[in-house]
Design a protein around this motif. Sequence first.
Motif, short mmCIF file in Angstrom:
data_model
loop_
_atom_site.label_atom_id
_atom_site.label_comp_id
_atom_site.label_asym_id
_atom_site.label_seq_id
_atom_site.Cartn_x
_atom_site.Cartn_y
_atom_site.Cartn_z
N ARG A 89 43.31 44.04 28.47
CA ARG A 89 43.04 42.76 29.14
C ARG A 89 41.89 42.88 30.14
O ARG A 89 41.15 41.91 30.35
CB ARG A 89 44.32 42.28 29.83
CG ARG A 89 44.18 40.92 30.52
CD ARG A 89 45.54 40.31 30.88
NE ARG A 89 46.25 39.86 29.68
CZ ARG A 89 47.28 40.51 29.14
NH1 ARG A 89 47.72 41.64 29.68
NH2 ARG A 89 47.89 40.03 28.06
N GLY A 97 34.42 36.95 26.71
CA GLY A 97 35.70 37.58 26.38
C GLY A 97 36.17 37.29 24.98
O GLY A 97 37.17 37.87 24.53
N ALA A 100 33.94 41.07 24.97
CA ALA A 100 34.72 41.30 23.77
C ALA A 100 34.75 42.79 23.46
O ALA A 100 33.91 43.56 23.95
CB ALA A 100 34.13 40.52 22.60
N TYR A 111 40.15 36.10 22.09
CA TYR A 111 41.38 36.53 22.77
C TYR A 111 41.45 35.97 24.18
O TYR A 111 42.52 35.59 24.67
CB TYR A 111 41.49 38.04 22.77
CG TYR A 111 41.76 38.64 21.41
CD1 TYR A 111 42.31 37.87 20.39
CD2 TYR A 111 41.46 39.97 21.13
CE1 TYR A 111 42.56 38.41 19.14
CE2 TYR A 111 41.71 40.51 19.88
CZ TYR A 111 42.26 39.73 18.89
OH TYR A 111 42.50 40.26 17.65
N ALA A 112 40.30 35.93 24.85
CA ALA A 112 40.28 35.34 26.19
C ALA A 112 40.64 33.86 26.13
O ALA A 112 41.38 33.34 26.97
CB ALA A 112 38.92 35.54 26.83
N ARG A 161 38.64 41.67 28.71
CA ARG A 161 38.54 40.21 28.60
C ARG A 161 38.30 39.57 29.96
O ARG A 161 37.52 38.62 30.08
CB ARG A 161 39.81 39.63 27.96
CG ARG A 161 40.04 40.11 26.53
CD ARG A 161 41.11 39.29 25.85
NE ARG A 161 42.44 39.49 26.42
CZ ARG A 161 43.23 40.52 26.12
NH1 ARG A 161 42.81 41.46 25.29
NH2 ARG A 161 44.43 40.62 26.65
N GLU A 162 38.95 40.11 30.98
CA GLU A 162 38.79 39.56 32.32
C GLU A 162 37.37 39.77 32.84
O GLU A 162 36.91 39.04 33.72
CB GLU A 162 39.81 40.19 33.27
CG GLU A 162 41.25 39.75 32.96
CD GLU A 162 42.28 40.49 33.80
OE1 GLU A 162 41.90 41.50 34.43
OE2 GLU A 162 43.46 40.04 33.83
#
Length: 261
Positions: A98, A184, A106, A187-188, A101-102
């Motif tokens: 994660r 991201g 990617a 998924y983000a 993404r934060e």
Amino acid sequence: MASLTSVLGVLDPTSDRAVFRQIADALREAIDKGRFREGDKLPSETELVDHFGVSRMTVRNALSLLQQEGLAVSEHGKGVFVRPRPPVRRLASDRFARRHREQGKAAFTVEAEAAGSRPEVDNLEVKEERPSPDISARLGSPRKVLARRRRYLLDGRPVEFATSYLPLDLARNTPIAQPNPGPGGIYARLEEMGHRLDHFDEEIRARMPSPAEVRTLQLASGVPVIHLVRTAYDSEGRAVEVCDTVMAADAYVLAYQLPAN
């Protein structure tokens, strides 16, 4: 360059290994040890015939074997050269953490940058379609999906192509349906929509490529592919994406940390 004897050695007349394979072994070892580097021209057929005292056909069979293995490439009228290889990217077990993404990155971008390579994406296609029976079963049998197809390159060389399939009720009329889903990646966006990712299941196998895969990834003769199918699940246990990926096997090292308890 040093003499061919110091670089390639000599044939073993007592060996039951075919002569052309002994010559290929010697060339392969010289490439592995860096005596011939990427892009270097290998000794000519005439030089190898004179050095090993064999027929031209024997030498051609040896060079052909290296080309079949993806180690060498023939250029008409110029000779046979050590094939440049794409930069190796480590397919690490934390590539979907994660924290990436934060940071708005990617997975492909994160690992390409870690390898010191320049990532690119091309051949992007986003469309609604009916899923195959396998994809449908993995996603809980939706009637239609959003498919995102793209090819990834490192320093201008194709290394993989992938198709992400998402249930249409999740992806339609969202940034995921756009060519660029934003920082991201998808998924983000899924997590912003309330689908906090919980885990991924991956299936990996190696195989020889199809003709279409050879063209898309510009694979040399003899180079296999890694076929990876990943399913992403949210915290409610729902499968929110299936990603079907085909990778050039000579461009990857699979690196995983596995718990021992």
